[in-house]
Write a protein that holds these residues in place. Structure first.
Motif, PDB file in Angstrom:
ATOM      1  N   GLU A 113      -3.652  27.457 -61.335  1.00  0.00           N
ATOM      2  CA  GLU A 113      -2.215  27.346 -61.075  1.00  0.00           C
ATOM      3  C   GLU A 113      -1.501  26.575 -62.178  1.00  0.00           C
ATOM      4  O   GLU A 113      -0.378  26.940 -62.575  1.00  0.00           O
ATOM      5  N   VAL A 114      -2.113  25.535 -62.699  1.00  0.00           N
ATOM      6  CA  VAL A 114      -1.481  24.758 -63.774  1.00  0.00           C
ATOM      7  C   VAL A 114      -1.366  25.604 -65.042  1.00  0.00           C
ATOM      8  O   VAL A 114      -0.302  25.638 -65.683  1.00  0.00           O
ATOM      9  N   VAL A 115      -2.436  26.319 -65.404  1.00  0.00           N
ATOM     10  CA  VAL A 115      -2.389  27.182 -66.590  1.00  0.00           C
ATOM     11  C   VAL A 115      -1.367  28.287 -66.409  1.00  0.00           C
ATOM     12  O   VAL A 115      -0.584  28.599 -67.325  1.00  0.00           O
ATOM     13  N   SER A 175       9.208  28.089 -62.053  1.00  0.00           N
ATOM     14  CA  SER A 175       7.897  28.627 -62.420  1.00  0.00           C
ATOM     15  C   SER A 175       6.869  28.309 -61.342  1.00  0.00           C
ATOM     16  O   SER A 175       6.102  29.178 -60.912  1.00  0.00           O
ATOM     17  N   ALA A 176       6.853  27.048 -60.897  1.00  0.00           N
ATOM     18  CA  ALA A 176       5.899  26.654 -59.857  1.00  0.00           C
ATOM     19  C   ALA A 176       6.213  27.344 -58.539  1.00  0.00           C
ATOM     20  O   ALA A 176       5.306  27.748 -57.800  1.00  0.00           O
ATOM     21  N   GLY A 180       3.948  30.140 -56.252  1.00  0.00           N
ATOM     22  CA  GLY A 180       3.462  29.623 -54.977  1.00  0.00           C
ATOM     23  C   GLY A 180       2.433  28.518 -55.134  1.00  0.00           C
ATOM     24  O   GLY A 180       1.450  28.469 -54.388  1.00  0.00           O
ATOM     25  N   CYS A 181       2.655  27.634 -56.061  1.00  0.00           N
ATOM     26  CA  CYS A 181       1.666  26.593 -56.369  1.00  0.00           C
ATOM     27  C   CYS A 181       1.543  25.564 -55.246  1.00  0.00           C
ATOM     28  O   CYS A 181       2.511  25.256 -54.548  1.00  0.00           O
ATOM     29  N   PHE A 191       3.646  16.706 -64.778  1.00  0.00           N
ATOM     30  CA  PHE A 191       3.177  15.571 -65.569  1.00  0.00           C
ATOM     31  C   PHE A 191       2.751  16.025 -66.964  1.00  0.00           C
ATOM     32  O   PHE A 191       3.160  15.440 -67.978  1.00  0.00           O
ATOM     33  N   LEU A 192       1.922  17.063 -67.029  1.00  0.00           N
ATOM     34  CA  LEU A 192       1.451  17.551 -68.327  1.00  0.00           C
ATOM     35  C   LEU A 192       2.602  18.145 -69.134  1.00  0.00           C
ATOM     36  O   LEU A 192       2.616  18.037 -70.366  1.00  0.00           O
ATOM     37  N   ASN A 193       3.559  18.748 -68.452  1.00  0.00           N
ATOM     38  CA  ASN A 193       4.731  19.294 -69.138  1.00  0.00           C
ATOM     39  C   ASN A 193       5.515  18.173 -69.827  1.00  0.00           C
ATOM     40  O   ASN A 193       5.970  18.314 -70.965  1.00  0.00           O
ATOM     41  N   SER A 194       5.657  17.045 -69.139  1.00  0.00           N
ATOM     42  CA  SER A 194       6.346  15.894 -69.738  1.00  0.00           C
ATOM     43  C   SER A 194       5.584  15.378 -70.950  1.00  0.00           C
ATOM     44  O   SER A 194       6.181  15.060 -71.988  1.00  0.00           O
TER      45      SER A 194
END
Length: 261
Positions: A113-115, A175-176, A180-181, A191-194
């Motif tokens: 889901e993160v990828v 996007s999330a 349906g994350c 967090f990783l996006n920041s």
């Protein structure tokens, strides 16, 4: 392994905090400041440490930004978060009516889901960013403020107009939501996006930077070239869309197509 962890026994007071409509924007701002702190230290050391100066992307980019420049940028970003991002994020969360699932996601689901979020966000961002540069009135009204920084620094990742900050918030949350994350996957994505946004704008080509490990990512050299040229490198993190549309270039301070991967 996370899938066996139950979330339905969280204390009501903790659950209320986790579902607060103000949590996302507040955490985003505080996370951004925390992730910028190491680069504030690097910029402060740059005036006295040759090793730190050698990590700057190009000697001709000038000295690191002053503490006063960081201070001014901080207050601009804080004002826009307080007046635009926080209220908009609260409304969006109330419309979504989020709830905590019974179980945490498995490690596999979390990773997928993160990828997937990053790939979808990267696509949306590329299209929107390209349009902001190609449509003159859109550039002037929305994006021009961000390009006041010809040589970006970490905190400047969020130094943009309120309209642009809101549009990027919508792209990230959307996007999330479209995928349906799970809430934990979405939190990790944000967090990783920041972090990647901060690293993209930091002005340093660090030996341990992520783009050195993953050739599919552009990193700070890729994005600083965009701030210099403004006609290339529109994707935020990955390089595949710029390669496909012929807008990829890694060229800064007179060194054409310098491969730093």
């Amino acid at each position: 392994v996370f899938g066996d962890v139950r979330l339905d026994n969280i204390r009501p007071s903790c659950a209320q905090v986790l579902l607060s409509p103000y949590l996302a924007a507040s955490c985003a701002f505080l996370t951004h400041l925390a992730l910028c702190a190491p680069f504030l230290v690097l910029d402060a050391l740059g005036g006295v440490c040759q090793r730190v100066r050698s990590w700057r992307i190009a000697a001709g980019s000038g000295p690191p930004p002053s503490l006063w420049k960081w201070y001014e940028c901080f207050w601009r970003v804080l004002f826009k978060y307080a007046t635009a991002v926080l209220p908009a994020a609260a409304v969006f969360q109330l419309l979504r009516s989020p709830s905590l699932p019974e179980l945490a996601p498995s490690c596999w689901r979390l990773s997928v889901e993160v990828v997937a979020c990053f790939l979808l966000f990267d696509t949306f961002f590329f299209i929107w960013h390209y349009c902001m540069h190609r449509v003159p009135w859109l550039y002037r009204a929305v994006h021009q403020m961000h390009h006041q920084h010809h040589v970006p620094f970490a905190l400047a990742a969020q130094d943009a107009s309120s309209a642009e900050l809101l549009s990027l918030l919508l792209l990230a949350l959307g996007s999330a939501w479209m995928l349906g994350c799970h809430p934990l996957s979405e939190a990790l994505f944000h967090f990783l996006n920041s972090w990647l946004a901060v690293e993209d704008h930091c002005g340093y080509n660090l030996p341990w930077a992520l783009h050195r490990l993953l050739p599919c990512m552009g990193g700070a050299p890729f994005h600083q070239t965009h701030h210099k040229k403004q006609r290339n490198n529109f994707a935020p993190y990955f390089t595949h869309w710029d390669h496909l549309f012929g807008t990829y270039i890694l060229h800064f301070m007179g060194h054409a197509n310098l491969d730093l991967h």
